[in-house]
Scaffold this motif. Structure first.
Motif, PDB file in Angstrom:
ATOM      1  N   PRO A 218       0.806  -1.221   0.000  1.00 30.26           N
ATOM      2  CA  PRO A 218       0.000   0.000   0.000  1.00 30.26           C
ATOM      3  C   PRO A 218       0.839   1.270   0.000  1.00 30.26           C
ATOM      4  O   PRO A 218       0.472   2.257  -0.650  1.00 30.26           O
ATOM      5  N   ALA A 219       1.969   1.243   0.689  1.00 34.81           N
ATOM      6  CA  ALA A 219       2.816   2.437   0.752  1.00 34.81           C
ATOM      7  C   ALA A 219       3.552   2.704  -0.554  1.00 34.81           C
ATOM      8  O   ALA A 219       4.097   3.799  -0.747  1.00 34.81           O
ATOM      9  N   ASP A 220       3.578   1.714  -1.445  1.00 43.07           N
ATOM     10  CA  ASP A 220       4.316   1.849  -2.708  1.00 43.07           C
ATOM     11  C   ASP A 220       3.458   2.397  -3.838  1.00 43.07           C
ATOM     12  O   ASP A 220       3.993   2.782  -4.889  1.00 43.07           O
ATOM     13  N   VAL A 221       2.154   2.410  -3.666  1.00 48.67           N
ATOM     14  CA  VAL A 221       1.266   2.694  -4.790  1.00 48.67           C
ATOM     15  C   VAL A 221       1.433   4.115  -5.306  1.00 48.67           C
ATOM     16  O   VAL A 221       1.503   4.350  -6.524  1.00 48.67           O
ATOM     17  N   SER A 222       1.532   5.078  -4.427  1.00 49.21           N
ATOM     18  CA  SER A 222       1.652   6.465  -4.861  1.00 49.21           C
ATOM     19  C   SER A 222       2.899   6.672  -5.713  1.00 49.21           C
ATOM     20  O   SER A 222       2.841   7.322  -6.764  1.00 49.21           O
ATOM     21  N   GLY A 223       4.023   6.110  -5.295  1.00 45.53           N
ATOM     22  CA  GLY A 223       5.252   6.242  -6.075  1.00 45.53           C
ATOM     23  C   GLY A 223       5.149   5.560  -7.430  1.00 45.53           C
ATOM     24  O   GLY A 223       5.631   6.093  -8.445  1.00 45.53           O
ATOM     25  N   ALA A 224       4.519   4.379  -7.452  1.00 51.08           N
ATOM     26  CA  ALA A 224       4.346   3.674  -8.727  1.00 51.08           C
ATOM     27  C   ALA A 224       3.471   4.495  -9.667  1.00 51.08           C
ATOM     28  O   ALA A 224       3.790   4.632 -10.863  1.00 51.08           O
ATOM     29  N   GLN A 225       2.394   5.069  -9.148  1.00 54.13           N
ATOM     30  CA  GLN A 225       1.520   5.866  -9.996  1.00 54.13           C
ATOM     31  C   GLN A 225       2.225   7.109 -10.513  1.00 54.13           C
ATOM     32  O   GLN A 225       2.029   7.507 -11.671  1.00 54.13           O
ATOM     33  N   ASP A 226       3.070   7.712  -9.693  1.00 54.73           N
ATOM     34  CA  ASP A 226       3.852   8.851 -10.165  1.00 54.73           C
ATOM     35  C   ASP A 226       4.734   8.448 -11.347  1.00 54.73           C
ATOM     36  O   ASP A 226       4.864   9.195 -12.327  1.00 54.73           O
ATOM     37  N   ARG A 227       5.322   7.268 -11.281  1.00 53.86           N
ATOM     38  CA  ARG A 227       6.187   6.801 -12.374  1.00 53.86           C
ATOM     39  C   ARG A 227       5.377   6.500 -13.623  1.00 53.86           C
ATOM     40  O   ARG A 227       5.815   6.773 -14.743  1.00 53.86           O
ATOM     41  N   TRP A 228       4.181   5.929 -13.447  1.00 57.46           N
ATOM     42  CA  TRP A 228       3.340   5.664 -14.620  1.00 57.46           C
ATOM     43  C   TRP A 228       2.938   6.968 -15.301  1.00 57.46           C
ATOM     44  O   TRP A 228       2.923   7.050 -16.531  1.00 57.46           O
ATOM     45  N   VAL A 229       2.612   7.979 -14.511  1.00 58.18           N
ATOM     46  CA  VAL A 229       2.256   9.280 -15.080  1.00 58.18           C
ATOM     47  C   VAL A 229       3.427   9.839 -15.873  1.00 58.18           C
ATOM     48  O   VAL A 229       3.269  10.293 -17.022  1.00 58.18           O
TER      49      VAL A 229
END
Length: 430
Positions: free
Chosen positions: A201-212
């Protein structure tokens, strides 16, 4: 395709469920043929259909016992792609969606496999020779095993590595004028990775930033290589909570989407609780074909005039067994009826892809079947493609530019489907 029920159940808690009575719209004939330039297609993905999977995050999830079935041969698109592309051609479709799998191309860091390139070269050439346009997905939830060892999308350098591969794919295939999908269903991608342990759960925001960042970068790169390209990232439509889900990716790349790609499979309703069992048994979910109208209306109103494309739509059955309430042929006709209704009501819908051409691996199991052609991977070593009744139905629909003007949906409309939050309750289509 993806499993959506878990996210939508969470999203339900974020929305206020109130039902308000609304008057029906005046009776109008909303059916009729679609424009001549409308794009008909079929959709699939590399990992789900190719089989003989190389080392990847998903082949590891399957090998670890986190899935119900091993991947194995899947539908063996790897060796049967010419015949499957011919089947799509014979339907009359103009678009063939598939994925170019990074894990197959680059089995070790910096080491590309010539045989993998040759395979995708021939897939693209065969699609073009059949008179169809490729729709290429760059990321359909799968990445190389060596990236998994580095932390996958937890790892900051994943962005650099992803872009290096994606640029090579663009350089190689832009001349064929494909339609591009960058990331398949980013919100569902995050949820699925959490389900199987690829992300916490703590990794999702960073992953989404990279996808963007990856989408924005490769969008510009594609347009430099292919002027006039059509590029998007398809949205997994989640009833009730779509507006909240959109903020994690779609809203952050909205200026770099040439069309809104939409995937729609089912709705949820306060009068129908089957949705909450559909995570494990998706064939029990209400397919609510009228919900595709509300999902399209949601984006037509959020992005006025922006082209809309149904990148995925279909209906699962339980291991190929008939559903007691509905068949694939009627579902397809009903869905097309509601797409035609959307166009007639002024929505700029430019295309529709059926998911999927053949049955394939549905992220852990061969039990859900979505194919126009049935393939019994579990029990039939020959992997025979058996046409369902929907094959002839789709062929006829395409030839006629839609369902007839006097067609009326087989499946009853859903009472307050909660697609587009309360819009289907307050402004029902009649």
């Amino acid at each position: 395709m993806r499993r959506k029920a878990g996210i939508a159940a969470i999203a339900l808690g974020m929305a206020l469920l109130s039902i308000t009575s609304a008057a029906a719209e005046p009776g109008v004939d909303h059916s009729g043929s679609l424009p001549a330039g409308f794009l008909w297609g079929v959709a699939g993905s590399g990992f789900q259909s190719e089989g003989y999977s190389p080392d990847s995050n998903w082949s590891r999830y399957a090998a670890s016992g986190k899935t119900h079935d091993p991947v194995g041969t899947s539908a063996d698109f790897l060796h049967r792609y010419r015949d499957d592309i011919a089947r799509a051609r014979d339907l009359g479709v103009g678009v063939f969606r598939f994925g170019v799998e990074w894990a197959r191309l680059e089995p070790a860091p910096g080491q590309y496999d010539p045989a993998a390139w040759a395979f995708y070269d021939d897939v693209v050439a065969t699609i073009r020779a059949a008179g169809m346009r490729p729709m290429i997905t760059l990321d359909h939830w799968v990445y190389p095993g060596w990236e998994f060892d580095r932390g996958g999308w937890r790892h900051a350098d994943m962005l650099t590595d992803w872009l290096a591969n994606a640029r090579q794919v663009v350089d190689r295939y832009a001349r064929f004028d494909p339609i591009w999908i960058t990331f398949n269903e980013p919100s569902a991608y995050a949820f699925e990775e959490m389900q199987v342990g690829g992300l916490g759960p703590a990794d999702v925001s960073g992953a989404q930033d990279r996808w963007v960042r990856a989408h924005r970068d490769i969008y510009d790169y594609i347009h430099a290589a292919q002027p006039g390209a059509q590029v998007s990232s398809n949205v997994a439509y989640f009833p009730v909570g779509e507006a909240a889900v959109d903020t994690t990716f779609l809203d952050r790349v909205a200026d770099k989407l040439d069309f809104i790609g939409l995937d729609y499979y089912n709705s949820m309703s306060p009068t129908d609780f089957s949705f909450f069992n559909a995570f494990a048994e998706p064939w029990k979910a209400n397919p609510a074909p009228d919900g595709i109208y509300y999902a399209l209306r949601h984006y037509a109103e959020r992005f006025p005039g922006r082209p809309l494309y149904v990148v995925e739509n279909g209906m699962p059955t339980d291991n190929g067994a008939p559903r007691p309430d509905y068949d694939r042929s009627d579902h397809l006709s009903d869905a097309v009826y509601w797409v035609q209704r959307a166009v007639r009501d002024g929505m700029n819908v430019i295309g529709y892809n059926y998911w999927s051409l053949t049955d394939n691996y549905e992220w852990g199991s061969y039990e859900p079947r979505f194919g126009l052609y049935s393939v019994d991977v579990r029990n039939d070593p020959s992997l025979t493609r058996v046409p369902t009744a929907a094959v002839d139905t789709y062929r006829t629909i395409i030839a006629n530019g839609g369902v007839p003007g006097d067609y009326r949906p087989v499946y009853p409309q859903t009472v307050c489907s909660l697609v587009d939050e309360l819009a289907s309750c307050l402004r029902p289509a009649r």
